[in-house]
Design a protein around this motif. Structure first.
Motif, PDB file in Angstrom:
ATOM      1  N   ALA A  12      47.726  -3.749  -5.109  1.00 41.61           N
ATOM      2  CA  ALA A  12      46.078  -4.361  -4.961  1.00 41.61           C
ATOM      3  C   ALA A  12      45.900  -5.149  -6.280  1.00 41.61           C
ATOM      4  N   VAL A  14      42.769  -7.408  -8.578  1.00 37.56           N
ATOM      5  CA  VAL A  14      41.420  -7.732  -9.216  1.00 37.56           C
ATOM      6  C   VAL A  14      41.323  -9.247  -8.932  1.00 37.56           C
ATOM      7  N   SER A  95      37.942  -5.077   1.149  1.00 38.76           N
ATOM      8  CA  SER A  95      37.819  -4.150   0.098  1.00 38.76           C
ATOM      9  C   SER A  95      37.150  -4.797  -1.082  1.00 38.76           C
ATOM     10  N   MET A  97      39.877  -6.028  -2.911  1.00 37.51           N
ATOM     11  CA  MET A  97      40.985  -5.650  -3.842  1.00 37.51           C
ATOM     12  C   MET A  97      42.116  -6.176  -3.212  1.00 37.51           C
ATOM     13  N   ASN A 143      44.373 -13.690  -5.730  1.00 39.28           N
ATOM     14  CA  ASN A 143      44.890 -12.282  -5.439  1.00 39.28           C
ATOM     15  C   ASN A 143      46.431 -12.488  -5.371  1.00 39.28           C
ATOM     16  N   VAL A 176      38.520   0.653 -11.043  1.00 40.29           N
ATOM     17  CA  VAL A 176      38.109  -0.127  -9.726  1.00 40.29           C
ATOM     18  C   VAL A 176      37.379   1.113  -8.864  1.00 40.29           C
ATOM     19  N   HIS A 178      35.681   1.521  -5.302  1.00 38.31           N
ATOM     20  CA  HIS A 178      35.536   0.758  -3.927  1.00 38.31           C
ATOM     21  C   HIS A 178      34.354   1.580  -3.149  1.00 38.31           C
ATOM     22  N   SER A 261      35.011  -7.067  -7.942  1.00 37.06           N
ATOM     23  CA  SER A 261      36.279  -7.481  -7.693  1.00 37.06           C
ATOM     24  C   SER A 261      36.311  -8.469  -6.494  1.00 37.06           C
ATOM     25  N   SER A 266      34.305  -4.011  -3.772  1.00 40.16           N
ATOM     26  CA  SER A 266      34.782  -3.225  -4.909  1.00 40.16           C
ATOM     27  C   SER A 266      34.177  -3.851  -6.212  1.00 40.16           C
ATOM     28  N   PHE A 268      34.828  -3.449 -10.518  1.00 40.58           N
ATOM     29  CA  PHE A 268      35.840  -3.326 -11.787  1.00 40.58           C
ATOM     30  C   PHE A 268      35.262  -3.305 -12.822  1.00 40.58           C
TER      31      PHE A 268
END
Length: 321
Positions: A12, A14, A95, A97, A143, A176, A178, A261, A266, A268
């Motif tokens: 995953a 951020v 999510s 992420m 990402n 992180v 969620h 994020s 999510s 962070f």
């Protein structure tokens, strides 16, 4: 001897990292997605099974991120090799992420290894980006770059693609959280304004440059001051219940900075030390507990490895086309 089967994990991520919309991102140790690729004699790329998505993802290889990136990769290297794909989703969809990015990164990394690594990890990045185009309508790399390459990455340019890995301090840990609410990535992009006032753009540029300098110089004060988003966060935070309260709780608990994020939901924070990161995680969780919203918590250093091979089989009879 050549591979006929491989199983790969990709982490995953951020993205944006407060001030760096579409240009900054970093990988974390968990969660992540796994893919299994097996050579076949069908001459086709097929999604044979998806586990953990609740039946939400398409099994059509032309509509699934993993299928799209593998097909694009095979076409680029001039191969008609058949490959069957099993996708294990260990991350909630939407999510924030990098769920789609992890699947894309794992799939193209696995395909490259399965075919004898004809391309470098950097050379297969554009194929992973095509998975993002399918998932959210934009082939951004904030990402997929850290998920595929590991570490903290800066996208200097998209045309031509130019990605820079940034060293980070050893004590830097991410929290992180969620919240189990839904924010659609495409919707989160649609609400963004097409134009930015010059004064805000200047402030954001300064933050991006200073954040990179802070990471390289191991200057936690500078990192903290630079984790400010004056363009995207004020708009997207309106989609996230409890955002302001969670941000205040994180900063009071010792976070260097706090933000969304990716496109959310999510959230962070970056922190100095694992203990602080864990304290911040529970402070944010308390906010969402008070709102009656369930959360998943993750605390991690920046993952420098990116994808990892879980298992593979070599076979004398494996045929590569």
């Amino acid at each position: 001897m050549s591979l006929d089967y491989i199983k790969v994990f990709a982490p995953a991520t951020v993205a944006n990292v407060a001030c760096g919309f579409d240009v900054l991102g970093f990988a974390i140790d968990s969660p992540g997605d796994e893919v299994e690729l097996t050579k076949s004699d069908t001459g086709e790329v097929r999604i044979t099974k998806i586990i953990g998505d609740g039946g939400k993802l398409p099994t059509d290889a032309d509509k699934n991120t993993a299928g799209v990136v593998v097909k694009a990769f095979l076409e680029a290297i001039g191969s008609k090799q058949g490959i069957d794909i099993v996708l294990h989703k260990h991350m909630p969809l939407g999510s924030g992420m990098g769920s789609s990015a992890a699947s894309s990164a794992a799939a193209v990394y696995a395909a490259n290894k399965l075919m004898g690594s004809p391309l470098s990890d950097l050379e297969i990045l554009p194929f992973a980006m095509e998975g993002e185009r399918i998932a959210c309508g934009s082939a951004h790399a904030d990402n997929v770059a850290p998920s595929l390459l590991g570490g903290f990455t800066l996208i200097r340019s998209y045309s031509p693609l130019d990605v820079v890995k940034i060293d980070v301090p050893d004590e830097l840990f991410a929290t992180v959280v969620h919240p189990k609410i839904v924010v659609n990535t495409k919707d989160a992009r649609k609400i963004l304004k097409g134009q930015v006032p010059l004064d805000k753009a200047i402030r954001q540029w300064g933050n991006v440059g200073a954040l990179i300098a802070g990471l390289l110089q191991k200057d936690y004060g500078l990192i903290s001051r630079s984790l400010e988003d004056v363009i995207i966060e004020p708009v997207r935070s309106l989609l996230l219940p409890g955002f302001d309260e969670a941000k205040q709780a994180a900063l009071e608990a010792g976070a260097l900075g706090f933000g969304i994020s990716g496109s959310g939901p999510s959230l962070f924070s970056l922190n100095r030390g694992k203990k602080t990161a864990e304290t911040v995680a529970h402070a944010i969780k308390s906010v969402y507990d008070g709102l009656g919203i369930e959360t998943d918590l993750f605390v991690s250093a920046v993952n420098q490895q990116g994808p990892s091979i879980i298992r593979s089989n070599e076979s004398d009879s494996a045929k590569t086309i």
